[in-house]
Design an enzyme around this catalytic site. Structure first.
Site, PDB file in Angstrom:
ATOM      1  N   GLU A  79       0.861  -1.150   0.118  1.00  0.00           N
ATOM      2  CA  GLU A  79      -0.074  -0.055   0.078  1.00  0.00           C
ATOM      3  C   GLU A  79       0.726   1.189  -0.070  1.00  0.00           C
ATOM      4  O   GLU A  79       0.469   2.423   0.352  1.00  0.00           O
ATOM      5  CB  GLU A  79      -1.053  -0.027   1.117  1.00  0.00           C
ATOM      6  CG  GLU A  79      -0.400  -0.311   2.637  1.00  0.00           C
ATOM      7  CD  GLU A  79      -1.514  -0.086   3.369  1.00  0.00           C
ATOM      8  OE1 GLU A  79      -2.197   0.989   3.499  1.00  0.00           O
ATOM      9  OE2 GLU A  79      -1.404  -1.341   4.400  1.00  0.00           O
ATOM     10  N   CYS A 111      -3.422  -3.717   4.398  1.00  0.00           N
ATOM     11  CA  CYS A 111      -2.340  -4.596   4.893  1.00  0.00           C
ATOM     12  C   CYS A 111      -2.889  -5.962   4.825  1.00  0.00           C
ATOM     13  O   CYS A 111      -2.039  -6.996   5.076  1.00  0.00           O
ATOM     14  CB  CYS A 111      -2.299  -4.432   6.599  1.00  0.00           C
ATOM     15  SG  CYS A 111      -1.658  -2.936   7.138  1.00  0.00           S
ATOM     16  N   HIS A 233      -1.820 -10.488  12.183  1.00  0.00           N
ATOM     17  CA  HIS A 233      -1.292  -8.953  11.602  1.00  0.00           C
ATOM     18  C   HIS A 233      -0.822  -7.813  12.964  1.00  0.00           C
ATOM     19  O   HIS A 233      -1.804  -7.957  13.524  1.00  0.00           O
ATOM     20  CB  HIS A 233      -2.344  -8.614  10.759  1.00  0.00           C
ATOM     21  CG  HIS A 233      -1.960  -7.004  10.513  1.00  0.00           C
ATOM     22  ND1 HIS A 233      -0.957  -6.898   9.856  1.00  0.00           N
ATOM     23  CD2 HIS A 233      -2.865  -5.740  10.534  1.00  0.00           C
ATOM     24  CE1 HIS A 233      -1.121  -5.147   9.746  1.00  0.00           C
ATOM     25  NE2 HIS A 233      -2.085  -4.556  10.085  1.00  0.00           N
TER      26      HIS A 233
END
Ligand code: COA
Length: 387
Positions: A79, A111, A233
């Protein structure tokens, strides 16, 4: 036939800041950053690195000449793309000497896209068992100087080679995913830093995790007891801790203690690198593989991927017997020994010095020891060089 991650490799920059020093500079309590956020250090990016060079520097360390011939797809998840049109993957193909009969593509969904890339790779190799697919998740997490998100910045790239009969882990066909259009974090084209509703994004992350985890259990008839570790994450490491704590009571006491130990192993490196958006969950996986001495062949590892905007996915992997052979020896120790601490004012200068403008610019690459560097911008073309 089993397909999964055959090799993994990591790259981050040679500079970092200390979170105690950042806390002091921002008049915050150091323990807020160290414990409340769960970060101790943060990678700082020099102008001579971007997501292309970091990705190339990560992948190059693990690829053999035979791999470069056998790769049929190069997928970059990011990103922090450097171009709205041309994919970072096609730059990587050239820099890494990957054969010309490979597909090249860049993917985006905050993400999350590293996980989509990994699944695309798994599914392609399942259909074409001789093929290898290179997945690179590379990002620079930028919130801005003295913003609420500053403590959760970072940068780096994780490269993964997906093949049949993988050395590290088989990716199981048990994925559960969900999406919902939510404005928790985004970055409009006119901005070099993210826009974030920080607390809202943390709550959405937790809600997505709980919903996906419930569906995962129903669909796959699994419980926490079936897992050696849940890998998350980690935009900042406290985030994963919060999510894990939300579900821990489902396990008995021994299992809870073991999952907590595995979680601690899975955040060792993330605490020192910071956020790398698409690559964060996979850096956490590498941290687990290198820091959990109790791991055994056959262990089931769950991974929760989250991307703001928002999308969540849960899947599992089965650890292979010689998983260490798929990692680059001493890669993290070398990085942590090599990199230099910079002061908060030096970091602020570096933050504002990255190559975002359209003017021709020649960068001094002499201080950057990486193999692939960005040497500047000439005639609107980024100048990537290999030393
Ligand atoms: N000692 C220990 N902990 C402390 C502390 C101290 N002295 N001072 C504060 N804390 C804790 C708080 O209790 C809080 O813990 P909790 O989250 O468990 O409640 C934590 O530190 C953070 O404090 P808070 O006041 O909420 O911080 P903040 O208002 O600066 O916001 C974020 C923190 C994470 C929301 C902000 O950094 C941010 O927006 N980051 C980006 C968000 C992001 O990455 N989103 C993407 C998710 S995928």
């Amino acid at each position: 036939m089993q397909v999964g991650i055959d090799k993994m490799s990591f790259f981050s920059t040679d500079y970092y800041i200390d979170m105690v020093e950042l806390a002091k500079a921002r008049q915050a309590e150091p323990d807020k950053y160290l414990i409340g956020i769960g970060q101790t250090e943060q990678a700082v990016v020099p102008a001579t690195q971007d997501i292309v060079t970091m990705g190339a520097n990560a992948a190059d360390q693990m690829l053999t000449a035979a791999d470069r011939q056998a790769i049929e797809e190069v997928i970059v998840a990011t990103e922090s793309g450097v171009d709205q049109s041309k994919s970072a993957a096609v730059y990587l193909q050239r820099l890494l000497g990957i054969n010309r009969y490979a597909r090249t593509i860049e993917m985006k969904q905050a993400c999350y896209s590293g996980t989509y890339a990994l699944m695309q790779a798994r599914d392609y190799v399942t259909l074409h068992p001789e093929a290898k697919v290179l997945v690179v998740a590379s990002d620079i997490a930028r919130y801005g100087i003295a913003t609420g998100g500053e403590v959760t910045q970072g940068a780096g790239a994780v490269a993964m080679l997906v093949t049949a009969n993988p050395k590290i882990a088989v990716i199981n066909q048990d994925n559960v995913f969900m999406s919902d259009e939510i404005m928790d974090f985004w970055r409009p084209n006119y901005s070099t830093t993210a826009v974030v509703d920080g607390k809202f994004s943390a709550n959405v992350y937790r809600d997505f995790f709980k919903e996906v985890w419930e569906r995962y259990q129903e669909k796959n008839h699994q419980t926490l007891a079936d897992f050696h570790a849940l890998v998350f994450h980690l935009p900042y490491t406290k985030m994963g801790l919060k999510a894990l704590r939300d579900v821990l009571p489902e396990a008995d006491e021994d299992k809870q203690a073991q999952l907590m130990e595995a979680f601690e192993a899975s955040r060792v490196y993330n605490k020192r690198i910071g956020n790398l958006y698409t690559g964060s969950a996979y850096l956490s996986l590498m941290s687990l593989l290198e820091n959990d001495p109790t791991l055994q062949a056959g262990d089931k590892l769950g991974l929760f991927s989250y991307g703001s905007g928002a999308e969540g996915e849960m899947f599992s992997m089965t650890l292979q017997a010689n998983y260490q052979d798929g990692l680059v020896a001493n890669q993290f120790a070398d990085l942590f020994n090599r990199r230099q601490k910079v002061s908060i004012s030096e970091y602020e200068q570096m933050f504002n010095d990255l190559l975002f403008g359209s003017e021709d610019r020649e960068l001094d690459t002499s201080a950057d020891v990486a193999k692939f560097v960005l040497a500047g911008l000439k005639d609107q073309k980024r100048q990537y060089i290999e030393r």
